[in-house]
Design a protein around this motif. Sequence first.
Motif, PDB file in Angstrom:
ATOM      1  N   THR A   5       0.940  -1.096  -0.170  1.00  0.00           N
ATOM      2  CA  THR A   5      -0.091  -0.028  -0.060  1.00  0.00           C
ATOM      3  C   THR A   5       1.003   1.123  -0.278  1.00  0.00           C
ATOM      4  OG1 THR A   5      -1.499  -1.315   1.155  1.00  0.00           O
ATOM      5  CG2 THR A   5      -1.953   1.027   1.245  1.00  0.00           C
ATOM      6  N   LEU A   6       0.424   2.048  -0.808  1.00  0.00           N
ATOM      7  CA  LEU A   6       1.322   3.580  -0.883  1.00  0.00           C
ATOM      8  C   LEU A   6       0.444   4.569  -0.485  1.00  0.00           C
ATOM      9  CD1 LEU A   6       1.861   2.047  -4.117  1.00  0.00           C
ATOM     10  CD2 LEU A   6       4.180   3.473  -3.536  1.00  0.00           C
ATOM     11  N   SER A   7       1.162   5.510   0.409  1.00  0.00           N
ATOM     12  CA  SER A   7       0.414   6.717   1.094  1.00  0.00           C
ATOM     13  C   SER A   7       1.226   7.877   0.434  1.00  0.00           C
ATOM     14  CB  SER A   7       0.278   6.569   2.492  1.00  0.00           C
ATOM     15  OG  SER A   7      -0.149   7.733   2.939  1.00  0.00           O
ATOM     16  N   ALA A   8       0.308   8.706  -0.097  1.00  0.00           N
ATOM     17  CA  ALA A   8       1.270   9.961  -0.604  1.00  0.00           C
ATOM     18  C   ALA A   8       0.540  11.032  -0.142  1.00  0.00           C
ATOM     19  CB  ALA A   8       1.511   9.655  -2.136  1.00  0.00           C
ATOM     20  N   GLY A   9       1.100  12.378   0.107  1.00  0.00           N
ATOM     21  CA  GLY A   9       0.819  13.613   0.201  1.00  0.00           C
ATOM     22  C   GLY A   9       1.144  14.391  -0.742  1.00  0.00           C
ATOM     23  N   GLU A  34       4.962   6.889   1.175  1.00  0.00           N
ATOM     24  CA  GLU A  34       5.397   5.833   2.034  1.00  0.00           C
ATOM     25  C   GLU A  34       4.929   4.438   1.293  1.00  0.00           C
ATOM     26  OE1 GLU A  34       3.512   5.261   5.952  1.00  0.00           O
ATOM     27  OE2 GLU A  34       4.485   3.309   5.978  1.00  0.00           O
ATOM     28  N   LEU A  35       5.878   3.604   1.285  1.00  0.00           N
ATOM     29  CA  LEU A  35       5.554   2.299   0.584  1.00  0.00           C
ATOM     30  C   LEU A  35       5.386   1.479   1.804  1.00  0.00           C
ATOM     31  CD1 LEU A  35       5.128   0.288  -1.909  1.00  0.00           C
ATOM     32  CD2 LEU A  35       7.624   0.049  -1.592  1.00  0.00           C
ATOM     33  N   ALA A  36       4.257   0.817   2.042  1.00  0.00           N
ATOM     34  CA  ALA A  36       3.947   0.037   3.320  1.00  0.00           C
ATOM     35  C   ALA A  36       3.926  -1.163   2.646  1.00  0.00           C
ATOM     36  CB  ALA A  36       2.722   0.608   3.880  1.00  0.00           C
ATOM     37  N   THR A  37       4.514  -2.241   3.357  1.00  0.00           N
ATOM     38  CA  THR A  37       4.729  -3.632   2.949  1.00  0.00           C
ATOM     39  C   THR A  37       4.273  -4.670   4.047  1.00  0.00           C
ATOM     40  OG1 THR A  37       7.046  -3.909   3.507  1.00  0.00           O
ATOM     41  CG2 THR A  37       6.441  -3.563   1.248  1.00  0.00           C
ATOM     42  N   SER A  38       4.274  -4.271   5.295  1.00  0.00           N
ATOM     43  CA  SER A  38       3.841  -5.087   6.662  1.00  0.00           C
ATOM     44  C   SER A  38       2.460  -4.741   6.754  1.00  0.00           C
ATOM     45  CB  SER A  38       4.621  -4.396   7.929  1.00  0.00           C
ATOM     46  OG  SER A  38       4.031  -3.275   8.213  1.00  0.00           O
ATOM     47  N   VAL A  92      -2.473  -1.675   7.560  1.00  0.00           N
ATOM     48  CA  VAL A  92      -3.781  -1.338   8.126  1.00  0.00           C
ATOM     49  C   VAL A  92      -3.953  -0.065   8.737  1.00  0.00           C
ATOM     50  CG1 VAL A  92      -4.895  -1.834  10.732  1.00  0.00           C
ATOM     51  CG2 VAL A  92      -4.083  -3.848   9.071  1.00  0.00           C
ATOM     52  N   ARG A  93      -2.695   0.558   9.258  1.00  0.00           N
ATOM     53  CA  ARG A  93      -2.853   2.050   9.607  1.00  0.00           C
ATOM     54  C   ARG A  93      -3.034   2.921   8.697  1.00  0.00           C
ATOM     55  NH1 ARG A  93       2.277   3.842  13.098  1.00  0.00           N
ATOM     56  NH2 ARG A  93       0.920   5.443  13.554  1.00  0.00           N
ATOM     57  N   ILE A  94      -2.646   2.785   7.348  1.00  0.00           N
ATOM     58  CA  ILE A  94      -2.889   3.708   6.257  1.00  0.00           C
ATOM     59  C   ILE A  94      -4.537   3.456   5.736  1.00  0.00           C
ATOM     60  CG2 ILE A  94      -2.656   3.991   3.657  1.00  0.00           C
ATOM     61  CD1 ILE A  94       0.480   3.192   4.422  1.00  0.00           C
ATOM     62  N   TRP A  95      -4.807   2.161   5.790  1.00  0.00           N
ATOM     63  CA  TRP A  95      -6.308   2.035   5.680  1.00  0.00           C
ATOM     64  C   TRP A  95      -7.203   2.621   6.661  1.00  0.00           C
ATOM     65  CZ3 TRP A  95      -9.082   1.279   1.351  1.00  0.00           C
ATOM     66  CH2 TRP A  95      -8.365   0.489   0.128  1.00  0.00           C
TER      67      TRP A  95
END
Length: 475
Positions: free
Chosen positions: A235-239, A324-328, A333-336
Amino acid sequence: MSASRSIRFSKSKNSRSNLERDLRKLIPTKAGVIADPARLAELGTDKWFAASLPEIAVAPGSAKEVSAVLAYAHKHNIPVTARGAGVGYVGGCVPLRGGILMSLHRMNRIREISGEDFVAVVEPHVITGVLQSEVEKRGLFYPPDPQSYKDCSIGGNIATNAGGPRCLKYGVTRPYVLGLQVALADGTLVRVGGRTHKNKTGFDLVGIFVGSEGMLGVITEATLKLLPLPPAHVTLSAGFDSMHDAAAAVQAIFKAGYLPCAVEVADSFTLQSARNAHKEVKGSFIPPGKAHLLVELDGQKASVLSEGKALKALLAKNKALEVELATSPERRVRIWALRRAFSASLKATGLTKLNEDIAVPRGRLVDLIAFAEKLQKKTGFPIACFGHAGDGNIHVNIMVSKEQQSKRPKEIEATLDALFRQVIAWGGAITGEHGIGIAKKRWWNEATTPELRKLHSLIKKAVDPKDILNPGKFV
Ligand SMILES: Cc1cc2nc3c(=O)[nH]c(=O)nc-3n(C[C@H](O)[C@H](O)[C@H](O)COP(=O)(O)OP(=O)(O)OC[C@H]3O[C@@H](n4cnc5c(N)ncnc54)[C@H](O)[C@@H]3O)c2cc1C
């Protein structure tokens, strides 16, 4: 904004007790008939603003009982409105004409999950999230994921053809419905479709019932298509500095040939509400900037990892302030959690959110964002946009105070009219996934041609000639 509490069917105390007596004969168990006024009031509403009391409610435990109640109601011309979990956003299950409210909550069994045929057979009130986790335990996958998945029912999802973030890659509910058992208005039980993944026997009658909002029949069983569970996700999270930049980055993702399973966007107002309502998003990752993109990839581990890294670079090149590139699983879960808290964070502002789930052709996303910003400036009502950017299905929330609702109702309606007119002019849809219900009825005529409305009426008359199923809605 609120529907009247009219009970057209209500005649007298006597006729009501006769009705209760007759229904108790058809569903003999105590839980089968609900006459308590407080409970009826709860059942007469959903997550929109309308409320209407049913005369009485029934909770059938089987298709046979659904059929018996419908046959009775048909004979006596009594309206019947089906209700799933009541978390719809358009007043779809609100019994506008009173009569019998049919709550399916007792029909909540998963009958079968077959890893060989890749199907699940369920009763209508299986909760979507429960089905998802049950099939995932067996290495299978049910993709439709309305964000209300912890509360909503499969029957409600089918009746609204529900969508969700993963629809970008996997499509909405319709392609996952292989077969249905439906009780028609006169009580006839009919099976359409089957359990094969392809089936061209006759008309696509499954498609007629999917999205029919309880107006063509009551779904009593569904055979759903399952897929193999993708083993890995990133999951990627970008501002971003602006919604314009975030929307342009979405187009860049597709131009580069990527098909993520979800691309979700949020604007400045939505993000700020999430930051303010800190409790709602406790433990979430709130990125810097005035717009946010969440991008998810699923598939095999090596391919999602390498695509994730490439997408991170692509987003950075397309004006992301931070990626952020989230792999764990924990970080994902935090991004979602941030995404899932948007609705609650907006409500926590104390303003009423008029949530319009419009959809525009994908190429119009940047135009839609610019239009919403202009409309906000012109009207002075804050407009919060977030949602399924990859599908062009954005939740445009006009944020109004209680005072504005009572003092400026015409201006609010004019703002909504302006939004819907522009969406229609672009060839968009007045609802991407929530349905028409009562909420969108005002724009039904503008969004359809007379020929299309006539076709809807013809179909409705053919299967429900007495107009007893969910009457008073848009057909
Ligand atoms: C926080 C939140 C997030 C949401 N996110 C999404 C999202 O991402 N995507 C999305 O698509 N929707 C979303 N929704 C809207 C809603 O959850 C969906 O429309 C859902 O499908 C409603 O299911 P339900 O069981 O609550 O149906 P209900 O609200 O009970 O009923 C909806 C309609 O279906 C009919 N119906 C229900 N059961 C049957 C049956 N067995 N047979 C025939 N007709 C029936 C009713 O008559 C009514 O017209 C969201 C709602 C909330 C509150």
